[in-house]
Write an enzyme that holds these catalytic residues in place. Structure first.
Site, PDB file in Angstrom:
ATOM      1  N   SER A 178      11.040 -16.328  -6.998  1.00  0.00           N
ATOM      2  CA  SER A 178      12.008 -16.102  -8.088  1.00  0.00           C
ATOM      3  C   SER A 178      12.356 -17.439  -8.721  1.00  0.00           C
ATOM      4  O   SER A 178      12.207 -18.490  -8.078  1.00  0.00           O
ATOM      5  CB  SER A 178      13.286 -15.486  -7.513  1.00  0.00           C
ATOM      6  N   TYR A 191      20.077 -14.166  -1.128  1.00  0.00           N
ATOM      7  CA  TYR A 191      18.764 -13.820  -1.691  1.00  0.00           C
ATOM      8  C   TYR A 191      17.996 -15.073  -2.105  1.00  0.00           C
ATOM      9  O   TYR A 191      16.808 -15.229  -1.805  1.00  0.00           O
ATOM     10  CB  TYR A 191      19.015 -12.904  -2.888  1.00  0.00           C
TER      11      TYR A 191
HETATM   12  P1  NAD Z   1      12.205  -3.039  -7.254  1.00  0.00           P
HETATM   13  O1  NAD Z   1      13.468  -2.507  -6.690  1.00  0.00           O
HETATM   14  O2  NAD Z   1      11.455  -2.180  -8.189  1.00  0.00           O
HETATM   15  O3  NAD Z   1      11.190  -3.446  -6.094  1.00  0.00           O
HETATM   16  C1  NAD Z   1      11.570  -3.917  -4.831  1.00  0.00           C
HETATM   17  C2  NAD Z   1      11.040  -2.935  -3.808  1.00  0.00           C
HETATM   18  O4  NAD Z   1      11.213  -3.474  -2.507  1.00  0.00           O
HETATM   19  C3  NAD Z   1      11.748  -1.594  -3.805  1.00  0.00           C
HETATM   20  O5  NAD Z   1      11.103  -0.672  -4.635  1.00  0.00           O
HETATM   21  C4  NAD Z   1      11.736  -1.176  -2.341  1.00  0.00           C
HETATM   22  O6  NAD Z   1      10.925  -0.052  -2.078  1.00  0.00           O
HETATM   23  C5  NAD Z   1      11.175  -2.378  -1.625  1.00  0.00           C
HETATM   24  N1  NAD Z   1      11.989  -2.670  -0.448  1.00  0.00           N
HETATM   25  C6  NAD Z   1      13.252  -3.120  -0.405  1.00  0.00           C
HETATM   26  N2  NAD Z   1      13.668  -3.205   0.866  1.00  0.00           N
HETATM   27  C7  NAD Z   1      12.639  -2.797   1.645  1.00  0.00           C
HETATM   28  C8  NAD Z   1      12.458  -2.645   3.037  1.00  0.00           C
HETATM   29  N3  NAD Z   1      13.434  -2.931   3.905  1.00  0.00           N
HETATM   30  N4  NAD Z   1      11.273  -2.161   3.484  1.00  0.00           N
HETATM   31  C9  NAD Z   1      10.289  -1.841   2.615  1.00  0.00           C
HETATM   32  N5  NAD Z   1      10.395  -1.991   1.275  1.00  0.00           N
HETATM   33  C10 NAD Z   1      11.563  -2.450   0.817  1.00  0.00           C
HETATM   34  O7  NAD Z   1      12.577  -4.434  -7.923  1.00  0.00           O
HETATM   35  P2  NAD Z   1      11.701  -5.639  -8.518  1.00  0.00           P
HETATM   36  O8  NAD Z   1      12.658  -6.419  -9.324  1.00  0.00           O
HETATM   37  O9  NAD Z   1      10.453  -5.172  -9.116  1.00  0.00           O
HETATM   38  O10 NAD Z   1      11.402  -6.511  -7.223  1.00  0.00           O
HETATM   39  C11 NAD Z   1      10.104  -6.937  -6.864  1.00  0.00           C
HETATM   40  C12 NAD Z   1      10.160  -8.378  -6.454  1.00  0.00           C
HETATM   41  O11 NAD Z   1      10.474  -9.186  -7.585  1.00  0.00           O
HETATM   42  C13 NAD Z   1      11.196  -8.729  -5.395  1.00  0.00           C
HETATM   43  O12 NAD Z   1      10.617  -9.631  -4.470  1.00  0.00           O
HETATM   44  C14 NAD Z   1      12.260  -9.444  -6.180  1.00  0.00           C
HETATM   45  O13 NAD Z   1      12.985 -10.349  -5.380  1.00  0.00           O
HETATM   46  C15 NAD Z   1      11.429 -10.147  -7.211  1.00  0.00           C
HETATM   47  N6  NAD Z   1      12.143 -10.638  -8.380  1.00  0.00           N
HETATM   48  C16 NAD Z   1      12.736  -9.762  -9.225  1.00  0.00           C
HETATM   49  C17 NAD Z   1      13.408 -10.272 -10.325  1.00  0.00           C
HETATM   50  C18 NAD Z   1      14.098  -9.353 -11.297  1.00  0.00           C
HETATM   51  O14 NAD Z   1      14.821  -9.840 -12.159  1.00  0.00           O
HETATM   52  N7  NAD Z   1      13.907  -8.056 -11.225  1.00  0.00           N
HETATM   53  C19 NAD Z   1      13.481 -11.651 -10.550  1.00  0.00           C
HETATM   54  C20 NAD Z   1      12.849 -12.510  -9.662  1.00  0.00           C
HETATM   55  C21 NAD Z   1      12.179 -11.984  -8.570  1.00  0.00           C
END
Ligand code: NAD
Ligand code: MG
Length: 285
Positions: A178, A191
């Site tokens: 991130s 986080y």
């Molecule tokens: P998202 O909620 O669509 O995806 C995250 C997924 O992680 C969830 O769908 C869930 O099924 C899975 N998850 C959570 N806890 C879990 C567990 N205990 N066991 C198994 N699966 C689990 O959200 P996203 O934003 O697409 O996140 C994907 C990645 O992107 C993450 O690593 C997040 O930190 C990162 N990220 C997101 C952003 C943002 O702004 N959305 C920014 C930087 C990084």
């Protein structure tokens, strides 16, 4: 040039991990737009957190580029089934792997089941994450801190360790970090600490696995419109989400996926140990 949603967004609280199909606007994961060109033909991928958001967009892109895809996720069966339908519509195989990656057994099981179905792993994307916001240090529950470490960091380590024997030379590991890994926002203290660990682990593992010709890179997204956001952030932050970036809007998952395709493909055969930003204009260190 396609245009994407801009703030303000409606308040739309959900319990974590959140459901993509309940969001408005629904995140764009490339369902109707991503066009593949055989860049991952015949490859076998395991992607965690691929029911929704960035993981879903990566899963759809990988499938349209010719890869079979196994999807690990927590419990969002409706979102996961929809992703599987898109993968199968692309003519590829999909395996759904629900369960809690805070548990070691589940980390081992997702690797075992992927190998049982596909025979090997060419692309491993560690993308699942647990996030929560806090306004003070005292507010962070010990069990939440431990869970964040277990899901985001220890789970990634366990999956990499279990997958390595099933990865041939030329394989690729991609970890989702991130912008918060080096520019921590104080409300995301727990986080952000895990995201810094992911970036550091990636840089070290790339060196450790270089001899085996397994490439390891991380992606650092800025604000991306996904269930993670609406299920963990305050209504004010959701409303203005993405407005602080130079592009003045959040990214959609479909705008992140091409970076993963590039890192997964053989075109990137000399790209390892890198941390690539997709931030809407904010520099990363
Ligand atoms: P998202 O909620 O669509 O995806 C995250 C997924 O992680 C969830 O769908 C869930 O099924 C899975 N998850 C959570 N806890 C879990 C567990 N205990 N066991 C198994 N699966 C689990 O959200 P996203 O934003 O697409 O996140 C994907 C990645 O992107 C993450 O690593 C997040 O930190 C990162 N990220 C997101 C952003 C943002 O702004 N959305 C920014 C930087 C990084
Ligand atoms: Mg989800």
């Amino acid at each position: 040039m396609k245009t994407y949603p801009t703030p303000p967004f409606d308040d739309q609280p959900q319990a974590a991990p959140g459901s993509q199909h309940k969001m408005h606007p629904v995140p764009d994961c490339g369902e109707e737009s991503y066009v593949g060109s055989g860049r991952l033909a015949g490859k076998k991928a395991l992607i965690t957190g691929a029911d929704s958001g960035i993981g879903r967009a990566v899963a759809i892109a990988f499938a349209r580029e010719g890869a079979d895809v196994a999807i690990a996720y927590l419990n969002e069966h409706e979102d996961a089934t929809e992703t599987a339908n898109w993968i199968e519509a692309a003519g590829r195989n999909c395996v759904l792997l629900p369960g809690d990656l805070a548990d070691r057994d589940q980390c081992l099981a997702v690797v075992e089941q992927t190998v049982a179905a596909f025979g090997r792993i060419d692309i491993l994307v560690n993308n699942a994450a647990f996030q929560a916001t806090h306004s003070s240090l005292s507010e962070i529950a010990d069990e939440d801190w431990v869970r964040a470490m277990n899901v985001n960091v220890t789970g990634m380590f366990r999956i990499c360790q279990a997958a390595e024997p099933h990865m041939k030379p030329g394989s690729s590991i991609i970890n989702t970090s991130s912008v918060n890994s080096d520019m921590p926002s104080p409300s995301l203290l727990m986080y952000s600490t895990t995201k810094a660990a992911i970036a550091n682990f990636t840089a070290g593992l790339a060196q450790l696995l270089g001899e085996k010709n397994i490439r390891v890179n991380s992606v650092a997204p800025g604000p991306i419109w996904t269930p993670l956001i609406v299920s963990t952030m305050s209504s004010e932050d959701v409303k203005s989400f993405g407005s602080q970036t130079p592009l003045k809007r959040p990214g959609q998952p479909v705008e992140v996926a091409p970076l993963y395709v590039m890192l997964a493909s053989d075109e990137s055969s000399y790209v390892s140990g890198s941390r690539l930003g997709v931030t809407g204009g904010k520099p990363i260190l």
